[in-house]
Scaffold this motif. Structure first.
Motif, PDB file in Angstrom:
ATOM      1  N   GLN A   1      -2.321   3.903   3.752  1.00  0.00           N
ATOM      2  CA  GLN A   1      -3.027   4.654   4.793  1.00  0.00           C
ATOM      3  C   GLN A   1      -4.503   4.834   4.442  1.00  0.00           C
ATOM      4  OE1 GLN A   1      -2.089   8.848   5.163  1.00  0.00           O
ATOM      5  NE2 GLN A   1      -2.157   8.714   7.404  1.00  0.00           N
ATOM      6  N   GLY A   2      -4.775   5.157   3.171  1.00  0.00           N
ATOM      7  CA  GLY A   2      -6.158   5.364   2.746  1.00  0.00           C
ATOM      8  C   GLY A   2      -7.010   4.119   2.891  1.00  0.00           C
ATOM      9  N   TYR A   3      -6.471   2.982   2.473  1.00  0.00           N
ATOM     10  CA  TYR A   3      -7.233   1.728   2.579  1.00  0.00           C
ATOM     11  C   TYR A   3      -7.475   1.353   4.035  1.00  0.00           C
ATOM     12  CZ  TYR A   3      -6.600   0.918  -2.437  1.00  0.00           C
ATOM     13  OH  TYR A   3      -6.645   1.024  -3.801  1.00  0.00           O
ATOM     14  N   ILE A   4      -6.452   1.519   4.872  1.00  0.00           N
ATOM     15  CA  ILE A   4      -6.599   1.148   6.286  1.00  0.00           C
ATOM     16  C   ILE A   4      -7.605   2.056   6.981  1.00  0.00           C
ATOM     17  CG2 ILE A   4      -5.393   1.073   8.498  1.00  0.00           C
ATOM     18  CD1 ILE A   4      -2.915   0.116   7.007  1.00  0.00           C
ATOM     19  N   GLU A   5      -7.537   3.353   6.697  1.00  0.00           N
ATOM     20  CA  GLU A   5      -8.507   4.281   7.313  1.00  0.00           C
ATOM     21  C   GLU A   5      -9.934   3.956   6.875  1.00  0.00           C
ATOM     22  OE1 GLU A   5      -7.170   8.153   6.224  1.00  0.00           O
ATOM     23  OE2 GLU A   5      -5.734   8.307   7.889  1.00  0.00           O
ATOM     24  N   THR A   6     -10.093   3.579   5.604  1.00  0.00           N
ATOM     25  CA  THR A   6     -11.429   3.213   5.110  1.00  0.00           C
ATOM     26  C   THR A   6     -11.951   1.976   5.845  1.00  0.00           C
ATOM     27  OG1 THR A   6     -10.857   4.084   2.921  1.00  0.00           O
ATOM     28  CG2 THR A   6     -12.763   2.623   3.047  1.00  0.00           C
ATOM     29  N   LEU A   7     -11.062   1.016   6.049  1.00  0.00           N
ATOM     30  CA  LEU A   7     -11.466  -0.197   6.780  1.00  0.00           C
ATOM     31  C   LEU A   7     -11.817   0.123   8.224  1.00  0.00           C
ATOM     32  CD1 LEU A   7      -8.786  -2.694   5.394  1.00  0.00           C
ATOM     33  CD2 LEU A   7     -11.231  -2.723   4.906  1.00  0.00           C
ATOM     34  N   ILE A   8     -11.029   1.003   8.855  1.00  0.00           N
ATOM     35  CA  ILE A   8     -11.298   1.389  10.244  1.00  0.00           C
ATOM     36  C   ILE A   8     -12.643   2.104  10.360  1.00  0.00           C
ATOM     37  CG2 ILE A   8     -10.535   2.915  12.118  1.00  0.00           C
ATOM     38  CD1 ILE A   8      -7.656   2.288  11.288  1.00  0.00           C
ATOM     39  N   ASP A   9     -12.965   2.891   9.341  1.00  0.00           N
ATOM     40  CA  ASP A   9     -14.229   3.658   9.367  1.00  0.00           C
ATOM     41  C   ASP A   9     -15.470   2.801   9.157  1.00  0.00           C
ATOM     42  OD1 ASP A   9     -12.845   5.960   9.839  1.00  0.00           O
ATOM     43  OD2 ASP A   9     -12.781   6.604   7.738  1.00  0.00           O
ATOM     44  N   GLY A  10     -15.307   1.496   8.936  1.00  0.00           N
ATOM     45  CA  GLY A  10     -16.474   0.627   8.842  1.00  0.00           C
ATOM     46  C   GLY A  10     -16.506  -0.292   7.654  1.00  0.00           C
TER      47      GLY A  10
ATOM     48  N   ARG B   1      -4.995  -4.724  -1.593  1.00  0.00           N
ATOM     49  CA  ARG B   1      -4.357  -3.541  -2.167  1.00  0.00           C
ATOM     50  C   ARG B   1      -3.358  -2.918  -1.191  1.00  0.00           C
ATOM     51  NH1 ARG B   1      -9.351  -0.426  -5.312  1.00  0.00           N
ATOM     52  NH2 ARG B   1      -9.668  -2.036  -6.919  1.00  0.00           N
ATOM     53  N   ALA B   2      -3.719  -2.909   0.090  1.00  0.00           N
ATOM     54  CA  ALA B   2      -2.792  -2.386   1.102  1.00  0.00           C
ATOM     55  C   ALA B   2      -1.530  -3.249   1.160  1.00  0.00           C
ATOM     56  CB  ALA B   2      -3.477  -2.351   2.466  1.00  0.00           C
ATOM     57  N   ASN B   3      -1.708  -4.560   1.019  1.00  0.00           N
ATOM     58  CA  ASN B   3      -0.562  -5.469   1.026  1.00  0.00           C
ATOM     59  C   ASN B   3       0.359  -5.200  -0.160  1.00  0.00           C
ATOM     60  OD1 ASN B   3       0.864  -7.933   1.998  1.00  0.00           O
ATOM     61  ND2 ASN B   3       0.199  -8.759   0.031  1.00  0.00           N
ATOM     62  N   LYS B   4      -0.222  -4.916  -1.318  1.00  0.00           N
ATOM     63  CA  LYS B   4       0.587  -4.590  -2.493  1.00  0.00           C
ATOM     64  C   LYS B   4       1.365  -3.296  -2.288  1.00  0.00           C
ATOM     65  CE  LYS B   4      -2.201  -7.019  -5.946  1.00  0.00           C
ATOM     66  NZ  LYS B   4      -3.101  -6.891  -7.124  1.00  0.00           N
ATOM     67  N   GLY B   5       0.722  -2.334  -1.615  1.00  0.00           N
ATOM     68  CA  GLY B   5       1.421  -1.089  -1.304  1.00  0.00           C
ATOM     69  C   GLY B   5       2.593  -1.306  -0.374  1.00  0.00           C
ATOM     70  N   VAL B   6       2.417  -2.182   0.617  1.00  0.00           N
ATOM     71  CA  VAL B   6       3.512  -2.499   1.547  1.00  0.00           C
ATOM     72  C   VAL B   6       4.634  -3.235   0.813  1.00  0.00           C
ATOM     73  CG1 VAL B   6       4.145  -3.845   3.587  1.00  0.00           C
ATOM     74  CG2 VAL B   6       2.016  -2.534   3.574  1.00  0.00           C
ATOM     75  N   GLU B   7       4.258  -4.137  -0.087  1.00  0.00           N
ATOM     76  CA  GLU B   7       5.271  -4.854  -0.869  1.00  0.00           C
ATOM     77  C   GLU B   7       6.102  -3.888  -1.710  1.00  0.00           C
ATOM     78  OE1 GLU B   7       3.221  -7.758  -3.172  1.00  0.00           O
ATOM     79  OE2 GLU B   7       3.038  -9.203  -1.519  1.00  0.00           O
ATOM     80  N   ARG B   8       5.439  -2.873  -2.261  1.00  0.00           N
ATOM     81  CA  ARG B   8       6.162  -1.867  -3.052  1.00  0.00           C
ATOM     82  C   ARG B   8       7.136  -1.087  -2.169  1.00  0.00           C
ATOM     83  NH1 ARG B   8       6.816   1.015  -7.475  1.00  0.00           N
ATOM     84  NH2 ARG B   8       6.874   3.299  -7.394  1.00  0.00           N
ATOM     85  N   LEU B   9       6.703  -0.743  -0.967  1.00  0.00           N
ATOM     86  CA  LEU B   9       7.585  -0.041  -0.032  1.00  0.00           C
ATOM     87  C   LEU B   9       8.804  -0.894   0.307  1.00  0.00           C
ATOM     88  CD1 LEU B   9       5.040   1.568   2.475  1.00  0.00           C
ATOM     89  CD2 LEU B   9       6.673   2.800   1.031  1.00  0.00           C
ATOM     90  N   ILE B  10       8.552  -2.169   0.573  1.00  0.00           N
ATOM     91  CA  ILE B  10       9.654  -3.084   0.904  1.00  0.00           C
ATOM     92  C   ILE B  10      10.623  -3.194  -0.275  1.00  0.00           C
ATOM     93  CG2 ILE B  10      10.236  -5.502   1.399  1.00  0.00           C
ATOM     94  CD1 ILE B  10       7.567  -5.648   2.957  1.00  0.00           C
TER      95      ILE B  10
END
Length: 345
Positions: free
Chosen positions: A138-147, A161-170
């Motif tokens: 969530q933090g990485y995606i919000e940072t990307l959305i903010d510019g 890094r967001a992809n690695k977080g999703v892989e960990r969730l999976i």
């Protein structure tokens, strides 16, 4: 209904009453009248029969009704405990049954308390394991959305890094799903015959690069001249070996060794041992090692990654094969995990 347990009480009590009354009557007749032994005998028999009948009636209608109420009350609490048993007015038997019921209930309550504590701890662990990667993504995606997405380097870095977080969730969800199925008995074990030594070598090949990062040597304890054929599900046993070796690498020391041996246990069993010279496990932690999400080190162990479900999965897979798993460890020296398998004839 026949109340056999009351007969002994009634017989003895009637006998005591008869003896007392007969003696009293004998004294009375001796003082005032001439004693007739025939009349005394008839009086004794009559007195005994009358006393027995009155006592038995009173036991059946006074004590028995109250005891029956106790059984009825207990039956409301535990419908299967007393229903099929003969109701007895014997106090010793009743006391034993009530004591047993009380002990069983105490054990049941204590078990429920332990399960409640385990449930709370488990939910807390699940929440923590899922929350960390979720908030990271969530933090990485919000940072990307903010510019930050306008900067190519930052965009690629944060997306990775967001992809690695999703892989960990999976990874966590997949392992949870597997454990749930194993515990529910929904996973069928497909037995096949294979060479356990070849499977070990393939696991070593798979994890060779991971071990090389910590300069840990993966090896068999000796050179085996003959294949060792076992009967199990090859894919599941590969997962067991992989999880155990991965753990030995995670908690192993630099330039350490992870060694696997296969030994004959009994005529139709072999035991597979995975031994390392890593940091080891303290004794108080060993009984809980196979619990879901249980962490030996509550702070630092999360740095090594993983879902925290590896050993729990290992245990369930081995038990699904009707086999046993063991652990021996000395803190600061190393650990040995071992499990049995059926040997192919």
């Amino acid at each position: 209904m026949e109340i056999r347990k009351t007969y002994k009480f009634a017989f003895k009590t009637a006998l005591y009453i008869t003896i007392v009354l007969t003696l009293a009557m004998s004294v009375f007749l001796y003082v005032f009248y001439t004693i007739s032994w025939v009349n005394m005998l008839l009086f004794t028999l009559f007195c005994y029969a009358l006393s027995f009948g009155v006592i038995q009636y009173r036991v059946q209608n006074f004590i028995y009704k109250r005891v029956k109420k106790i059984y009825a009350d207990l039956t409301l609490l535990e419908s299967t405990t007393f229903r099929k048993k003969r109701i007895t007015t014997d106090m010793a038997t009743l006391t034993q049954e009530i004591d047993k019921y009380a002990r069983d209930k105490k054990i049941e309550i204590e078990t429920l308390k332990v399960r409640e504590e385990y449930r709370k701890e488990f939910l807390g662990n699940v929440s923590h394991e899922l929350k960390t990667p979720l908030f990271t993504v969530q933090g990485y995606i919000e940072t990307l959305i903010d510019g930050a997405a306008n900067d190519k380097k930052i965009r690629e870095k944060y997306l990775d890094r967001a992809n690695k977080g999703v892989e960990r969730l999976i990874y966590i969800v997949r392992d949870l799903d597997m454990i749930t199925k194993l515990e529910a008995g929904d996973v069928r074990i497909e037995i096949e015959t294979f060479n356990i030594l070849e499977l070990i070598e393939s696991v070593f090949d798979l994890l060779e690069m991971k071990a090389a990062k910590k300069r840990i040597t993966l090896t068999l304890d000796k050179r085996y001249s003959q294949p060792i054929l076992v009967k199990a599900e090859k894919e599941k046993i590969q997962q067991v070996l992989t999880n155990l070796v991965v753990n030995s690498i995670k908690y192993g020391t630099e330039k350490g060794t992870t060694e696997i041996s296969v030994e004959n246990l009994i005529k139709n069993k072999v035991i597979v041992r995975v031994t390392d010279n890593g940091e080891g496990i303290e004794k108080e932690n060993i009984p809980r090692l196979f619990e879901r999400f249980y962490r030996v080190d509550k702070t630092g162990s999360r740095k090594v990654g993983g879902s925290g479900l590896g050993l729990s999965i290992v245990k369930h897979i081995i038990e699904a094969h009707d086999e046993n798993i063991y652990v021996e460890s000395e803190f600061g020296v190393g650990s040995e995990f071992s499990f049995t398998l059926e040997k192919s004839k």
